[in-house]
Design a protein around this motif. Structure first.
Motif, PDB file in Angstrom:
ATOM      1  N   PRO A   1       0.836  -1.207   0.000  1.00 43.80           N
ATOM      2  CA  PRO A   1       0.000   0.000   0.000  1.00 43.80           C
ATOM      3  C   PRO A   1       0.871   1.257   0.000  1.00 43.80           C
ATOM      4  O   PRO A   1       1.047   1.927   1.015  1.00 43.80           O
ATOM      5  CB  PRO A   1      -0.798  -0.138   1.307  1.00 43.80           C
ATOM      6  N   SER A   2       1.391   1.613  -1.163  1.00 41.01           N
ATOM      7  CA  SER A   2       2.442   2.630  -1.260  1.00 41.01           C
ATOM      8  C   SER A   2       1.953   4.052  -0.996  1.00 41.01           C
ATOM      9  O   SER A   2       2.773   4.950  -0.801  1.00 41.01           O
ATOM     10  CB  SER A   2       3.122   2.555  -2.633  1.00 41.01           C
ATOM     11  N   ARG A   3       0.639   4.308  -0.974  1.00 43.94           N
ATOM     12  CA  ARG A   3       0.134   5.638  -0.644  1.00 43.94           C
ATOM     13  C   ARG A   3      -0.549   5.667   0.724  1.00 43.94           C
ATOM     14  O   ARG A   3      -1.205   6.660   1.069  1.00 43.94           O
ATOM     15  CB  ARG A   3      -0.837   6.112  -1.730  1.00 43.94           C
ATOM     16  N   TYR A   4      -0.417   4.602   1.469  1.00 44.47           N
ATOM     17  CA  TYR A   4      -0.959   4.582   2.831  1.00 44.47           C
ATOM     18  C   TYR A   4       0.114   5.127   3.776  1.00 44.47           C
ATOM     19  O   TYR A   4       1.296   4.857   3.571  1.00 44.47           O
ATOM     20  CB  TYR A   4      -1.333   3.142   3.228  1.00 44.47           C
ATOM     21  N   PRO A   5      -0.206   5.964   4.787  1.00 40.36           N
ATOM     22  CA  PRO A   5      -1.544   6.163   5.351  1.00 40.36           C
ATOM     23  C   PRO A   5      -2.371   7.301   4.775  1.00 40.36           C
ATOM     24  O   PRO A   5      -3.543   7.450   5.129  1.00 40.36           O
ATOM     25  CB  PRO A   5      -1.229   6.440   6.827  1.00 40.36           C
ATOM     26  N   GLU A   6      -1.790   8.150   3.899  1.00 44.86           N
ATOM     27  CA  GLU A   6      -2.568   9.299   3.429  1.00 44.86           C
ATOM     28  C   GLU A   6      -3.804   8.889   2.635  1.00 44.86           C
ATOM     29  O   GLU A   6      -4.812   9.597   2.619  1.00 44.86           O
ATOM     30  CB  GLU A   6      -1.705  10.258   2.608  1.00 44.86           C
ATOM     31  N   LYS A   7      -3.749   7.717   1.990  1.00 45.32           N
ATOM     32  CA  LYS A   7      -4.872   7.260   1.166  1.00 45.32           C
ATOM     33  C   LYS A   7      -5.353   5.909   1.688  1.00 45.32           C
ATOM     34  O   LYS A   7      -4.685   4.888   1.516  1.00 45.32           O
ATOM     35  CB  LYS A   7      -4.426   7.157  -0.298  1.00 45.32           C
ATOM     36  N   LEU A   8      -6.518   5.887   2.321  1.00 44.45           N
ATOM     37  CA  LEU A   8      -7.023   4.662   2.935  1.00 44.45           C
ATOM     38  C   LEU A   8      -7.254   3.561   1.916  1.00 44.45           C
ATOM     39  O   LEU A   8      -6.996   2.387   2.180  1.00 44.45           O
ATOM     40  CB  LEU A   8      -8.318   4.951   3.701  1.00 44.45           C
ATOM     41  N   SER A   9      -7.738   3.915   0.729  1.00 43.89           N
ATOM     42  CA  SER A   9      -8.023   2.897  -0.283  1.00 43.89           C
ATOM     43  C   SER A   9      -6.763   2.171  -0.744  1.00 43.89           C
ATOM     44  O   SER A   9      -6.830   1.033  -1.216  1.00 43.89           O
ATOM     45  CB  SER A   9      -8.737   3.516  -1.490  1.00 43.89           C
ATOM     46  N   SER A  10      -5.607   2.808  -0.605  1.00 40.88           N
ATOM     47  CA  SER A  10      -4.346   2.128  -0.916  1.00 40.88           C
ATOM     48  C   SER A  10      -4.175   0.897  -0.025  1.00 40.88           C
ATOM     49  O   SER A  10      -3.678  -0.139  -0.463  1.00 40.88           O
ATOM     50  CB  SER A  10      -3.174   3.105  -0.725  1.00 40.88           C
TER      51      SER A  10
ATOM     52  N   THR B   1      -6.842  -0.792   1.700  1.00 38.22           N
ATOM     53  CA  THR B   1      -7.888  -1.799   1.489  1.00 38.22           C
ATOM     54  C   THR B   1      -7.789  -2.456   0.108  1.00 38.22           C
ATOM     55  O   THR B   1      -8.128  -3.624  -0.048  1.00 38.22           O
ATOM     56  CB  THR B   1      -9.283  -1.176   1.689  1.00 38.22           C
ATOM     57  N   ASP B   2      -7.311  -1.708  -0.901  1.00 32.53           N
ATOM     58  CA  ASP B   2      -7.157  -2.295  -2.235  1.00 32.53           C
ATOM     59  C   ASP B   2      -6.113  -3.409  -2.233  1.00 32.53           C
ATOM     60  O   ASP B   2      -6.257  -4.407  -2.960  1.00 32.53           O
ATOM     61  CB  ASP B   2      -6.742  -1.226  -3.251  1.00 32.53           C
ATOM     62  N   THR B   3      -5.047  -3.238  -1.462  1.00 27.49           N
ATOM     63  CA  THR B   3      -3.981  -4.246  -1.455  1.00 27.49           C
ATOM     64  C   THR B   3      -4.327  -5.447  -0.572  1.00 27.49           C
ATOM     65  O   THR B   3      -3.844  -6.552  -0.805  1.00 27.49           O
ATOM     66  CB  THR B   3      -2.647  -3.632  -1.004  1.00 27.49           C
TER      67      THR B   3
ATOM     68  N   VAL C   1     -17.408   3.642   0.984  1.00 28.56           N
ATOM     69  CA  VAL C   1     -17.093   2.222   0.860  1.00 28.56           C
ATOM     70  C   VAL C   1     -15.637   2.135   0.437  1.00 28.56           C
ATOM     71  O   VAL C   1     -15.250   2.671  -0.606  1.00 28.56           O
ATOM     72  CB  VAL C   1     -17.996   1.521  -0.176  1.00 28.56           C
ATOM     73  N   SER C   2     -14.813   1.488   1.264  1.00 30.45           N
ATOM     74  CA  SER C   2     -13.389   1.319   0.946  1.00 30.45           C
ATOM     75  C   SER C   2     -13.114  -0.177   0.885  1.00 30.45           C
ATOM     76  O   SER C   2     -12.553  -0.771   1.807  1.00 30.45           O
ATOM     77  CB  SER C   2     -12.515   2.009   2.005  1.00 30.45           C
ATOM     78  N   ASP C   3     -13.543  -0.779  -0.194  1.00 24.87           N
ATOM     79  CA  ASP C   3     -13.504  -2.237  -0.326  1.00 24.87           C
ATOM     80  C   ASP C   3     -13.687  -2.587  -1.799  1.00 24.87           C
ATOM     81  O   ASP C   3     -14.090  -1.747  -2.607  1.00 24.87           O
ATOM     82  CB  ASP C   3     -14.629  -2.853   0.505  1.00 24.87           C
ATOM     83  N   GLU C   4     -13.390  -3.854  -2.147  1.00 28.52           N
ATOM     84  CA  GLU C   4     -13.562  -4.332  -3.521  1.00 28.52           C
ATOM     85  C   GLU C   4     -12.862  -3.420  -4.534  1.00 28.52           C
ATOM     86  O   GLU C   4     -13.333  -3.216  -5.646  1.00 28.52           O
ATOM     87  CB  GLU C   4     -15.049  -4.457  -3.879  1.00 28.52           C
ATOM     88  N   LEU C   5     -11.713  -2.845  -4.137  1.00 32.40           N
ATOM     89  CA  LEU C   5     -10.941  -1.926  -4.968  1.00 32.40           C
ATOM     90  C   LEU C   5     -11.752  -0.689  -5.359  1.00 32.40           C
ATOM     91  O   LEU C   5     -11.571  -0.105  -6.424  1.00 32.40           O
ATOM     92  CB  LEU C   5     -10.407  -2.638  -6.223  1.00 32.40           C
ATOM     93  N   ARG C   6     -12.664  -0.310  -4.457  1.00 27.56           N
ATOM     94  CA  ARG C   6     -13.507   0.865  -4.662  1.00 27.56           C
ATOM     95  C   ARG C   6     -13.285   1.857  -3.520  1.00 27.56           C
ATOM     96  O   ARG C   6     -12.879   1.492  -2.423  1.00 27.56           O
ATOM     97  CB  ARG C   6     -14.992   0.484  -4.640  1.00 27.56           C
ATOM     98  N   TYR C   7     -13.602   3.121  -3.812  1.00 23.14           N
ATOM     99  CA  TYR C   7     -13.703   4.143  -2.766  1.00 23.14           C
ATOM    100  C   TYR C   7     -14.885   5.004  -3.159  1.00 23.14           C
ATOM    101  O   TYR C   7     -14.756   5.996  -3.864  1.00 23.14           O
ATOM    102  CB  TYR C   7     -12.417   4.960  -2.674  1.00 23.14           C
ATOM    103  N   GLN C   8     -16.071   4.558  -2.709  1.00 22.20           N
ATOM    104  CA  GLN C   8     -17.332   5.109  -3.205  1.00 22.20           C
ATOM    105  C   GLN C   8     -18.052   5.890  -2.115  1.00 22.20           C
ATOM    106  O   GLN C   8     -18.306   5.373  -1.033  1.00 22.20           O
ATOM    107  CB  GLN C   8     -18.220   3.980  -3.722  1.00 22.20           C
TER     108      GLN C   8
END
Length: 301
Positions: free
Chosen positions: A44-53, A55-57, A254-261
């Motif tokens: 998760p190379s953009r975590y912690p600033e980007k939460l989806s980074s 959950t996507d990984t 929603v931060s799951d299933e490679l989504r941030y909706q």
């Protein structure tokens, strides 16, 4: 070929030792091959600033590797995400044996309480991982999730992703979620080698027919059966590590299933700004202004 997908948190030295860096964006994907076993390591190379980074990984991972030497707020949020996503197999890298007791207390009641402490050579850990059995979603249905995509001259639309269910076959026709259209698999590559099929768990590069790269988004699925779409979720089941109770009119994602909706809590439910595939039974819901940002799991309704 057999595949292993590994989530790796805060362990750059481990990654440099055991793998070669591949696709890089807000998530970085590393690769290695041992005989007929392909290992994909997700950072998760953009975590912690980007939460989806984060959950996507985690989403497609079979096994987790986390650095236990730095115990802080981000470490706790990582453990929270792993717990909600049910990642039950993993390793905790430590160089300070004195931290074992603290970690044992901290991780109690989460999936990570059963992770194995490891302080040896990175290649020794890879040997352990290669001998670890992983659960697969065997099925007659084929489902692939897309994480990157682009157009290649003389090839056309190319999508990168993971086979999360069933077996993918060359020339197979699949429905593209979020779009009312069908795509055909022109070719399949695994670790830069052409394949006729790819079993569940495989990291794949796909040449697609009948779809343009501009129509794709991260988190879209290719599936042999149309997936239901939904824009309504139940109120979240708040994780025990979370102290902030959700309330009406709260903005959530929603931060799951490679989504941030994006969505909003209203009248005892979450209404999303646009529908998403209801592939999983429940998805992680978060609020970027809370600590931790992750709240819990909401279910499709």
């Amino acid at each position: 070929m057999e595949s292993r997908n590994i989530f790796v948190y805060n362990s750059p030295d481990f990654l440099r030792t055991v793998s070669k860096k591949g696709t890089e964006s807000d998530i970085t994907i590393h690769h290695r091959k041992d005989g007929d076993t392909i290992t994909t390591l997700l950072e998760p190379s953009r975590y912690p600033e980007k939460l989806s980074s984060l959950t996507d990984t985690i989403y497609v991972a079979d096994i987790a590797i986390i650095n236990g030497d730095q115990i802080n707020r981000e470490f706790g949020e990582v453990v929270l995400a792993l717990d909600l996503m049910g990642k039950r197999k993993g390793y905790i890298l430590i160089t300070d044996e004195a931290k074992k007791e603290q970690l044992t207390v901290l991780l109690k009641g989460t999936v990570a309480e059963n992770y194995e402490f490891f302080s040896g050579n990175p290649m020794e850990l890879m040997e352990k991982i290669n001998s670890t059995s992983v659960e697969r979603r065997e099925s007659e249905r084929t489902v692939v999730i897309i994480d990157h995509f682009f157009k290649v001259k003389s090839v056309g639309t190319v999508a990168l992703g993971f086979v999360v269910e069933g077996t993918l076959k060359k020339h197979q026709k699949l429905f593209l979620s979020d779009r009312e259209k069908e795509a055909q698999i022109r070719s399949i590559q695994m670790h830069d080698e052409d394949q006729e099929l790819a079993p569940v768990g495989s990291r794949v590069g796909l040449a697609l027919k009948n779809v343009d790269a501009e129509e794709l988004e991260r988190g879209m699925y290719l599936s042999s059966e149309k997936l239901a779409m939904s824009d309504t979720l139940t109120m979240p089941e708040v994780h025990s590590m979370v102290r902030n109770a959700p309330k009406d009119d709260m903005e959530v994602f929603v931060s799951d299933e490679l989504r941030y909706q994006r969505g909003f809590m209203k009248e005892g439910a979450i209404k999303l700004e646009r529908p998403i595939p209801s592939y999983k039974e429940g998805v992680i819901v978060a609020n970027p202004n809370l600590t931790p940002r992750i709240i819990g799991i909401s279910r499709f309704s």
